[in-house]
Design a protein around this motif. Structure first.
Motif, mmCIF file in Angstrom:
data_model
loop_
_atom_site.group_PDB
_atom_site.id
_atom_site.type_symbol
_atom_site.label_atom_id
_atom_site.label_comp_id
_atom_site.label_asym_id
_atom_site.label_seq_id
_atom_site.Cartn_x
_atom_site.Cartn_y
_atom_site.Cartn_z
ATOM 1 N N UNK A 2 0.836 -1.202 0.000
ATOM 2 C CA UNK A 2 0.000 0.000 0.000
ATOM 3 C C UNK A 2 0.871 1.252 0.000
ATOM 4 N N UNK A 3 0.232 2.378 -0.278
ATOM 5 C CA UNK A 3 0.944 3.654 -0.272
ATOM 6 C C UNK A 3 1.535 3.942 1.102
ATOM 7 N N UNK A 4 0.731 3.781 2.144
ATOM 8 C CA UNK A 4 1.208 4.089 3.497
ATOM 9 C C UNK A 4 2.333 3.145 3.914
ATOM 10 N N UNK A 5 2.236 1.883 3.530
ATOM 11 C CA UNK A 5 3.295 0.929 3.867
ATOM 12 C C UNK A 5 4.591 1.286 3.150
ATOM 13 N N UNK A 6 4.483 1.722 1.885
ATOM 14 C CA UNK A 6 5.676 2.130 1.138
ATOM 15 C C UNK A 6 6.336 3.333 1.807
ATOM 16 N N UNK A 7 5.535 4.290 2.237
ATOM 17 C CA UNK A 7 6.075 5.472 2.912
ATOM 18 C C UNK A 7 6.806 5.081 4.195
ATOM 19 N N UNK A 8 6.186 4.234 4.996
ATOM 20 C CA UNK A 8 6.820 3.796 6.243
ATOM 21 C C UNK A 8 8.132 3.076 5.970
ATOM 22 N N UNK A 9 8.112 2.222 4.956
ATOM 23 C CA UNK A 9 9.303 1.448 4.651
ATOM 24 C C UNK A 9 10.460 2.346 4.230
ATOM 25 N N UNK A 10 10.214 3.234 3.291
ATOM 26 C CA UNK A 10 11.292 4.090 2.785
ATOM 27 C C UNK A 10 11.801 5.020 3.881
ATOM 28 N N UNK A 11 10.896 5.537 4.687
ATOM 29 C CA UNK A 11 11.321 6.406 5.790
ATOM 30 C C UNK A 11 12.195 5.678 6.809
#
Length: 356
Positions: A260-269
Motif C-alpha cells: 500500500x501507499x502508506x506501507x511504502x512510505x513507512x518502509x522508505x522512511x
C-alpha cells in the motif's frame, strides 16, 4: 587479478578497498590521485573501523589504469558514459570483463563497441552496499550491505563465470539473471529518485528559494509513494509485453514488501542507511535551490527515466506517469534534458542484443 576502478567516489572507493582486501592488484582512475593515501579505512555507521586496505595505485591517466587490467569496474555516473567510452576505447581488449555498478544507465548501448570487440560487459541490478565517503581517498562508510547480488552480462554465456568471481570478491551469493535487460529495467533510481524529486520540486520556478534542504528519504511522504507505485506499475506492464525472461525485474512493492501507499512510505522512511541523506540542493541567497548538476537529476532523469520511456515507446506501452515526471524535468532543466539518452534501435535489434 589486475583490476581497474574507474571513478574514486563513494562506491569506487569501497570497491577498491574490498578487492584490495582480497589481494587483488587495484588501480583507481580518479581526477584527484594526489589526495589518495596509502591506506583506505572502511567504517561502519558508528565510525568503527571494519578493516584497512593497503597497497594500490591512483592515477589520472586512463591508459595507466587499464594497462593489463582483466577486470574493470565503472562507477562514474551515467551521464559521463559517452565521454568515458571514447576515452577508454583505445585500451579495451577482448579478454576484459567490464562491470558497471550499478548496471543501469544505458551502458549496453553506450559501450556497444566493446561488446562487438568481444569484451564481456556485466552489471548489477543494485549496488552491493551503500557507500559514503568520510574522507576522500582515505576513509569510506559501508552501510546497508545486501544479502545477495543479482547480475547479468553480455554475452549471457559469461554470466556464471562473472558471478563466480564476484562471489569471491564480495563473499555474497550472486544470482545470474537471464539477460541484461533485467538490469536495465530494474525499478531503482530511475523511478525512485525521479518521482521523489518531482514531488519535492514540482512547484519550482527560477528565482524560487526553499527554506530548508529536505531529508530525501526520512521525510518521504504518501504523495511520493503513490507516484512511485504508479511508475512501478507502468514498468511492470512494459516487462509483460517484451518477449524476454524478465521475471527478476521485481516490482518495488515486492522489493520493499509494501503493498500500500502508506506501507511504502513507512518502509522508505525507516531504511537506516538512508536516514541522514538530504536532497540534491545547494545554498542560495535566502535558502536552498535544486542542484540540477547533481547526478540525481542529470543521471537519473536523462540516463535513467528517459531510457525506460524510450523502451516503452519502442514497444508501444503507454507510461503517462513517467511521461509527466519527464516532462516536468524537461521544463525545469532544459540543458540536461537536451543531452539525454536516445534509443536508436529497432525492436528486433534490441531483443537480439539481450539474446546474445
Amino acid at each position: 587479478m589486475k583490476t581497474a576502478v574507474i571513478g574514486g567516489g563513494n562506491i569506487g572507493t569501497l570497491l577498491a578497498a574490498e578487492m584490495l582486501r582480497k589481494g587483488h592488484e587495484v588501480t583507481v582512475y580518479t581526477s584527484r590521485p594526489g589526495e589518495w593515501k596509502e591506506e583506505i579505512s572502511v567504517l561502519d555507521a558508528s565510525d568503527a573501523v571494519l578493516w584497512r586496505a593497503k597497497t594500490y595505485r591512483a592515477t589520472d591517466q586512463i591508459g595507466e589504469a587499464l594497462q593489463s587490467a582483466a577486470l574493470v569496474f565503472i562507477t562514474m555516473p551515467a551521464q559521463m558514459f559517452p565521454a568515458l567510452a571514447q576515452l577508454m576505447e583505445p585500451y579495451i581488449r577482448k579478454d576484459m570483463m567490464l562491470g558497471v555498478v550499478p548496471g543501469s544507465g544505458g551502458a549496453e548501448f553506450i559501450f556497444s563497441d566493446w561488446i562487438k570487440k568481444g569484451s564481456t560487459l556485466f552489471g548489477f541490478q543494485r549496488v552491493h552496499s551503500i557507500a559514503r565517503i568520510r574522507k576522500y581517498g582515505e576513509a569510506v562508510y559501508m552501510l546497508g550491505r545486501k544479502p545477495e547480488l543479482y547480475l547479468a552480462s553480455i554475452p549471457s554465456s559469461q554470466t556464471a563465470a562473472v558471478a563466480s568471481i564476484m562471489e569471491s570478491i564480495f563473499d555474497l551469493p550472486c544470482i545470474c539473471l537471464p539477460n541484461y535487460l533485467s538490469v536495465t529495467l530494474t525499478p531503482s533510481n530511475p523511478i525512485l529518485h525521479t518521482t521523489r524529486l518531482y514531488r519535492l520540486f514540482a512547484d519550482y520556478k527560477p528565482g524560487m528559494v526553499y527554506a530548508d534542504n529536505y531529508l530525501f528519504y526520512k521525510e518521504w511522504d504518501d504523495e511520493s509513494s503513490q507516484l512511485l507505485i504508479d511508475c512501478d506499475q507502468e514498468l511492470q506492464r512494459l516487462c509483460s509485453v517484451i518477449p524476454l525472461d524478465l521475471k527478476h525485474v521485481k516490482s518495488l512493492r515486492e522489493h520493499y514488501e509494501s503493498d500500500s501507499v502508506s506501507a511504502m512510505t513507512r518502509k522508505i522512511r525507516s531504511i537506516e542507511a538512508f536516514q541522514s541523506l538530504r536532497s540534491p540542493m545547494k545554498k542560495a541567497a535566502g535558502g536552498w535551490v535544486p542542484d540540477f548538476e547533481s547526478r540525481y537529476f542529470v543521471a537519473d532523469f536523462s540516463y535513467g527515466l528517459k531510457i525506460l520511456k524510450e523502451i516503452a515507446m519502442l514497444f508501444d506501452v503507454p507510461v503517462p506517469h513517467m511521461t509527466r515526471v519527464w516532462d516536468w524535468y524537461r521544463s525545469v532543466d532544459v540543458k540536461g534534458a537536451e543531452h539525454s539518452f536516445e534509443l536508436d534501435m529497432k525492436k528486433e535489434d534490441l531483443i537480439a542484443l539481450y539474446s546474445l
